[in-house]
Write a protein that holds these residues in place. Sequence first.
Motif, mmCIF file in Angstrom:
data_model
loop_
_atom_site.group_PDB
_atom_site.id
_atom_site.type_symbol
_atom_site.label_atom_id
_atom_site.label_comp_id
_atom_site.label_asym_id
_atom_site.label_seq_id
_atom_site.Cartn_x
_atom_site.Cartn_y
_atom_site.Cartn_z
ATOM 1 N N MET A 54 22.589 48.935 35.740
ATOM 2 C CA MET A 54 23.224 48.564 34.498
ATOM 3 C C MET A 54 23.094 47.061 34.309
ATOM 4 O O MET A 54 23.435 46.288 35.177
ATOM 5 C CB MET A 54 24.699 48.961 34.554
ATOM 6 N N SER A 55 22.604 46.636 33.178
ATOM 7 C CA SER A 55 22.476 45.205 32.913
ATOM 8 C C SER A 55 23.698 44.716 32.137
ATOM 9 O O SER A 55 24.331 45.463 31.395
ATOM 10 C CB SER A 55 21.204 44.916 32.123
ATOM 11 N N ILE A 102 24.800 38.055 29.397
ATOM 12 C CA ILE A 102 25.481 36.826 29.786
ATOM 13 C C ILE A 102 26.538 36.424 28.770
ATOM 14 O O ILE A 102 27.564 35.853 29.110
ATOM 15 C CB ILE A 102 24.468 35.676 30.022
ATOM 16 N N LYS A 103 26.334 36.758 27.504
ATOM 17 C CA LYS A 103 27.301 36.418 26.465
ATOM 18 C C LYS A 103 28.647 37.099 26.684
ATOM 19 O O LYS A 103 29.678 36.607 26.237
ATOM 20 C CB LYS A 103 26.766 36.787 25.087
ATOM 21 N N SER A 104 28.641 38.241 27.357
ATOM 22 C CA SER A 104 29.899 38.931 27.599
ATOM 23 C C SER A 104 30.656 38.349 28.785
ATOM 24 O O SER A 104 31.821 38.655 28.989
ATOM 25 C CB SER A 104 29.652 40.421 27.823
ATOM 26 N N LEU A 105 29.999 37.497 29.575
ATOM 27 C CA LEU A 105 30.632 36.914 30.748
ATOM 28 C C LEU A 105 31.176 35.509 30.506
ATOM 29 O O LEU A 105 32.122 35.085 31.161
ATOM 30 C CB LEU A 105 29.631 36.862 31.912
ATOM 31 N N ILE A 106 30.583 34.772 29.598
ATOM 32 C CA ILE A 106 30.969 33.389 29.344
ATOM 33 C C ILE A 106 31.617 33.301 27.969
ATOM 34 O O ILE A 106 31.067 33.772 26.984
ATOM 35 C CB ILE A 106 29.755 32.448 29.411
ATOM 36 N N LYS A 107 32.789 32.704 27.928
ATOM 37 C CA LYS A 107 33.498 32.514 26.668
ATOM 38 C C LYS A 107 33.412 31.043 26.290
ATOM 39 O O LYS A 107 33.668 30.160 27.089
ATOM 40 C CB LYS A 107 34.960 32.948 26.790
#
Length: 91
Positions: A1-2, A5-10
């Motif tokens: 599952m990939s 990165i946008k979902s990890l860094i706010k």
Amino acid sequence: MSVCIKSLIKNMNIVVGCSIGCSYCYACNNCHRFHITDDFSVPKYMERKLHIIDTPKPRVWLMTGMSDFSDWKSEWNAEIFRRMTTMYGWV
């Protein structure tokens, strides 16, 4: 599952502006384009954005996307890191 990165860094951008004045600065261009501040060369602390930290899930924050950390006042740093320490229980 990939994982994107946008979902990890706010991105918070709690300070907008930079006194360095690089001619190629994307942050300065965006600031002018969207009329975020009147004068990008004077960093502006946007305290109203601190509520973004108030989430129970720990996050990785990008806080200097529209500023340079060297321009931040020590009281801004203290308030931001105090808020994170309180929220996430860091020691």
